[in-house]
Scaffold this active site. Structure first.
Site, mmCIF file in Angstrom:
data_model
loop_
_atom_site.group_PDB
_atom_site.id
_atom_site.type_symbol
_atom_site.label_atom_id
_atom_site.label_comp_id
_atom_site.label_asym_id
_atom_site.label_seq_id
_atom_site.Cartn_x
_atom_site.Cartn_y
_atom_site.Cartn_z
ATOM 1 N N CYS A 50 -12.317 -24.111 68.160
ATOM 2 C CA CYS A 50 -13.215 -25.104 67.573
ATOM 3 C C CYS A 50 -13.009 -26.483 68.174
ATOM 4 O O CYS A 50 -13.842 -27.359 68.037
ATOM 5 C CB CYS A 50 -13.099 -25.122 66.056
ATOM 6 S SG CYS A 50 -11.429 -25.160 65.463
ATOM 7 N N HIS A 99 -2.707 -29.486 83.060
ATOM 8 C CA HIS A 99 -3.614 -29.474 81.916
ATOM 9 C C HIS A 99 -3.407 -28.219 81.064
ATOM 10 O O HIS A 99 -3.230 -28.302 79.849
ATOM 11 C CB HIS A 99 -5.069 -29.563 82.387
ATOM 12 C CG HIS A 99 -6.058 -29.485 81.266
ATOM 13 N ND1 HIS A 99 -6.300 -30.540 80.422
ATOM 14 C CD2 HIS A 99 -6.823 -28.456 80.827
ATOM 15 C CE1 HIS A 99 -7.184 -30.169 79.521
ATOM 16 N NE2 HIS A 99 -7.529 -28.903 79.734
#
Lengths: 434, 271
Positions: A50, A99
C-alpha cells in the site's frame, strides 16, 4: 548486466496515485510475464504494497530498460505516462542495490523499522520465483536483501524499539495501565493494521479480546482467530465499557464515537482509564474524546508522532543500519561485476593455461632426453588442445543480444572452475522463510 | 553531639536529594541504589538523633517547631523508604525527598533548645498521638508526591508530547495505586490520631473537643481525605481527580500542621 529499479512510494506519490498503479497479489502472473517479455529486460520482480509499487529488473541497456519499465507501468494501468512520470523514481547500478536493501531493511518505510515490508517483499519475490521471471541475478539480489534486512534487525535496535505503530501503541498502553494482563482489547472494524495491532497486544499479554464489525460474520471469524468474543455492531455502546483498549478502523465516513458516548461509558466504568487507538482514515473517533477525563485517544498521526520522537532518539541506530547497508552493497556489487564476460574469459583462460603449464613442466622434467624440437611440438600440441576446448565457450559467451543467458553461464563457469578472482565466495544467502 | 548528628543528617538528606534529582536526569540503576542507600543511612542517623533527643528531654521531641519539623521529615523519609521497597520506584524519591530536606532546613532555623514541657502535656498520649499523626501526614506526603507525578505523566500522555521524563516516570496505574495505598494507610492513622487526641484532651483539659483551630483544621483535613476515599470507592474518583485531591489535601494538611500554629492561636499553639 545491470540492475534497475523503477517505482513510486509514499514519498513521491499520494495514495490516489499509488492505488492506481498497485498490482493485485492474486494476479501477478500476467504483469510479471509481460515485463520479462519487454525487449532487453531479462529478469523482473514486482513489489506492490500500500505504500509502494516497484519493479526490479535486469537489463543491458540502462536508459532503454528504465524507459520501457516506465511505459509498462503506465500502459498496464491505462494511465498516461505524462501523469505518472513525475511520481516515478529510478535507480541503477549501486544506487539500485542501495535502494532495495534500504527498502527491505525498512529504512525507507513510512514508519521506519516496521517489520511488515520484509514479508511483503518476500511474497513478491515468491511470485517472481513461481512464474520464473527472476533469474540468477535477482534471486541472488533479493536473498541478499533479505539477509541485509535480517542483519539490520538483529544488529540494530531499529525494529525492536517503538518504531512501529503497533509497538508504540503497546508502549503507550503500558504507560497508562501498567500491567496489561487483566485488560481487554476491543476491535471495532477489521482492518489489517487493526488486526496487527491486536496481535501485538495479545503477545503482550492482554486477557480478553472483543471484536465488532458491521458484518457480524467477519467479527465472529476474527474473534475465533483471537480466541475472543464477537459483539453485534448495534450493541457497541452496551459493551464498550468492558474494554480498556479500543482499536478502531472502520470504513465509516464520519465519527462513530463521540465525546458524549465516551463520557457515559467512562462513568459506567467508574472512571477506570480507557485507551482509544483510531487507526481509521477518515477517523472513527472524535478527537475531543481525548479531553474526557481518564481517556486517552491516539490517532494514526499521533502514533506516528510518537514513533518519530522515538526515532529521533535512535538516530544512532539508523546510522548503524545505513552502515550495514553500505557494507553489503560493496560485497554484492563485487559479485555482480564478476558476472561481466571479459574478465571471466580471461580468468578461464588463465586457469586452463595454468593447468597446461603445470602438466607440461611435469612431463618435460620426467622426459629429459626429449629434443628441443620435440619439446616445442609438445608445447604447441597442448596449446592447440586448450584453444580448441575454449573456442566454443568463448564464442558463446561473447554473443550478445536477445535471449542470451551470459550471466548464468558466467556464474556457472566461475563456480565450476573456481574462478573467484573478482567475486566473493558464495556465502549465506539468507533463508527464504515464510 | 545532638547538634552534630542533626547536621550530619541534613548533610545526608542533602546529598540524597541531589542524587535523586540526578536520577531524574540520568535514571541509572546505580544512581537509584546510591540514593536509596544515602537516604536510608540518613534515616538511621535521624532516628538516632531523635532517640537521643527523647532521652535528653524525657518526652517525645515534638513540642516546638524545630522538633516537630524534624519529626515530620523523619516520618516522611521512613514511610518513603517503605514505599520504595514495596514499589521499587526510585523516581518517587525525586519528588518526595526534597520535601524532607526542605522540612529539615526549616527545622534548623528554629531554636533547638530543649524547653521544659507544659505539665498538662506530660503523658504517654503525647507519643501515641503525635506518632500516629505524623505517620499519617507522611503517607499523605507520599500521595502528594505521587499525585504530582501523576499529573506530569498524564500531561505527557494527553498532550502526546512524550518528553524525556515520560520514559522515566512509572505508569499512571502504578502512580494511582501508590496514591490509593497511601490513603488507605494514612486515613485510618489520621482517624486514630484524632481519636487519641480527643482522649488525651479529656485527660489533660477535661473535655474531648474544644473546637480550637488545630482541632477544627484536623477535622477539615480528615473530611477532605474521607471524601477522597469515599469518592474513590463509590463513584470511582481515580486518576486525575484523585491526584488533584491528594495534592489539595496535602496543602490543607500543611496548613493544619504549620499554618494553625503560626497564624492562629489556640491550645495547640505551642505544638
Amino acid at each position: 548486466m545491470n540492475i534497475v529499479v523503477v517505482g513510486l512510494s509514499h514519498k513521491t506519490a499520494a495514495v490516489e496515485i499509488r492505488e492506481k498503479v498497485a498490482f493485485a497479489p492474486t494476479q501477478m502472473e500476467k504483469p510479471l510475464r509481460e515485463v520479462v517479455a519487454l525487449p532487453d529486460i531479462t529478469e523482473a520482480v514486482i513489489v506492490s504494497t500500500c505504500n509502494r509499487v516497484e519493479i526490479y529488473a535486469t537489463t543491458h541497456d540502462i536508459a532503454g530498460g528504465i524507459a520501457r519499465l516506465k511505459r509498462f507501468l503506465a500502459d498496464y494501468h491505462h494511465l498516461s505516462l505524462e501523469t505518472l512520470e513525475p511520481h516515478l523514481y529510478n535507480y541503477h547500478g549501486e544506487e539500485a542495490i542501495r535502494h532495495v536493501f534500504r527498502v527491505a531493511a525498512s529504512l525507507d518505510s513510512m514508519v521506519v523499522g516496521e517489520p511488515q515490508i520484509l514479508g511483503q517483499i518476500k511474497t513478491s519475490y515468491g511470485f517472481a520465483a513461481e512464474f520464473k521471471s527472476s533469474g540468477i541475478i535477482l534471486n541472488r539480489f533479493l536473498h541478499k536483501a533479505f539477509s541485509v534486512a535480517k542483519r539490520v534487525r538483529t544488529e540494530t535496535k531499529i525494529a525492536s524499539s517503538a518504531v512501529s505503530v503497533s509497538f508504540a501503541a503497546v508502549e503507550l498502553a503500558k504507560k497508562i495501565f501498567g500491567d496489561l494482563s487483566d485488560k481487554t482489547v476491543m476491535l471495532i472494524g477489521a482492518g489489517e493494521m487493526c488486526e496487527l495491532a491486536a496481535k501485538h497486544f495479545i503477545n503482550n499479554g492482554v486477557r480478553g479480546v472483543m471484536v465488532t464489525n458491521r458484518t457480524f460474520e467477519r467479527a465472529a471469524k476474527l474473534a475465533e482467530e483471537f480466541g475472543g468474543k464477537a459483539v453485534n455492531f448495534e450493541d457497541l455502546f452496551d459493551q464498550l465499557h468492558k474494554a480498556d483498549i479500543i482499536l478502531s478502523s472502520t470504513g465509516a465516513p464520519h465519527f462513530i464515537i463521540t465525546p458524549k458516548d465516551v463520557t457515559e461509558v467512562i462513568r459506567r466504568r467508574k472512571l477506570k482509564p480507557m485507551f482509544f487507538i483510531d487507526i481509521a482514515v477518515p477517523r472513527d473517533i472524535d478527537p475531543k474524546v481525548n479531553d474526557v477525563q481518564n481517556v486517552y485517544l491516539y490517532d494514526m498521526d499521533d502514533l506516528q508522532g510518537v514513533v518519530a520522537t522515538n526515532l529521533e532518539q535512535r538516530g544512532k541506530e539508523a546510522t548503524k543500519a545505513e552502515q550495514i547497508v553500505n557494507q553489503e552493497i560493496g560485497q554484492f556489487f563485487k559479485w555482480l561485476s564478476s558476472l561481466e564476460v571479459t574478465p571471466t574469459i580471461v580468468a578461464l583462460r588463465a586457469r586452463f593455461e595454468e593447468a597446461r603449464q603445470a602438466e607440461l613442466a611435469k612431463t618435460l622434467s620426467n622426459w629429459k632426453d626429449l629434443a628441443p624440437e620435440q619439446q616445442k611440438r609438445l608445447e604447441a600440441l597442448t596449446a592447440a588442445i586448450v584453444n580448441k576446448l575454449l573456442h566454443t565457450p568463448t564464442t558463446v559467451l561473447k554473443q550478445t543480444g536477445q535471449g542470451n543467458r551470459n550471466d548464468l553461464y558466467v556464474d556457472a563457469l566461475r563456480s565450476l572452475f573456481d574462478l573467484n578472482t573478482g567475486g566473493p565466495v558464495p556465502e549465506d544467502l539468507g533463508e527464504l522463510e515464510e | 553531639m545532638n547538634a552534630l548528628l542533626f547536621k550530619i543528617t541534613i548533610g545526608f538528606y542533602f546529598i540524597a536529594t541531589v542524587m535523586y534529582l540526578v536520577y531524574l536526569l540520568k535514571p541509572r540503576d546505580l544512581v537509584g541504589r546510591l540514593s536509596h542507600w544515602l537516604i536510608s543511612s540518613g534515616f538511621v542517623l535521624h532516628l538516632v538523633f531523635t532517640a537521643f533527643r527523647y532521652h535528653e528531654a524525657g518526652y517525645t521531641p515534638i513540642t516546638n517547631l524545630h522538633e516537630a519539623l524534624s519529626f515530620f521529615a523523619l516520618a516522611i523519609v521512613g514511610v518513603f523508604i517503605a514505599f520504595e521497597r514495596k514499589y521499587h520506584i526510585f523516581i518517587l524519591g525525586s519528588f518526595v525527598i526534597p520535601l524532607a530536606l526542605l522540612l529539615m532546613a526549616a527545622s534548623s532555623t528554629f531554636p533547638s533548645a530543649v524547653v521544659p514541657l507544659n505539665p498538662a502535656l506530660k503523658s504517654q498520649w503525647l507519643l501515641v498521638h503525635t506518632t500516629l499523626a505524623f505517620i499519617s501526614y507522611a503517607t499523605f506526603a507520599i500521595a502528594f508526591g505521587a499525585g504530582i507525578m501523576y499529573l506530569i505523566q498524564e500531561h505527557f500522555l494527553k498532550s502526546k508530547r512524550l518528553g524525556a521524563m515520560y520514559h522515566k516516570l512509572p505508569s499512571l496505574d502504578t502512580l494511582d495505586e501508590i496514591n490509593y495505598r497511601s490513603l488507605t494507610f494514612g486515613f485510618p492513622l489520621l482517624t486514630f490520631a484524632i481519636i487519641t487526641g480527643a482522649i488525651w484532651a479529656e485527660t489533660a483539659w477535661g473535655t474531648y473537643w474544644s473546637w480550637d483551630p488545630k482541632e477544627t483544621w484536623s477535622l477539615i483535613t480528615w473530611f477532605v481525605y474521607a471524601a477522597l476515599i469515599h469518592g474513590r470507592l463509590t463513584t470511582g474518583w481515580r486518576g486525575r481527580k484523585a491526584a488533584i485531591l491528594a495534592i489539595i489535601g496535602f496543602f490543607i494538611l500543611l496548613f493544619t500542621f504549620l499554618g494553625v500554629n503560626l497564624l492562629l492561636k489556640g491550645l495547640h499553639s505551642y505544638i
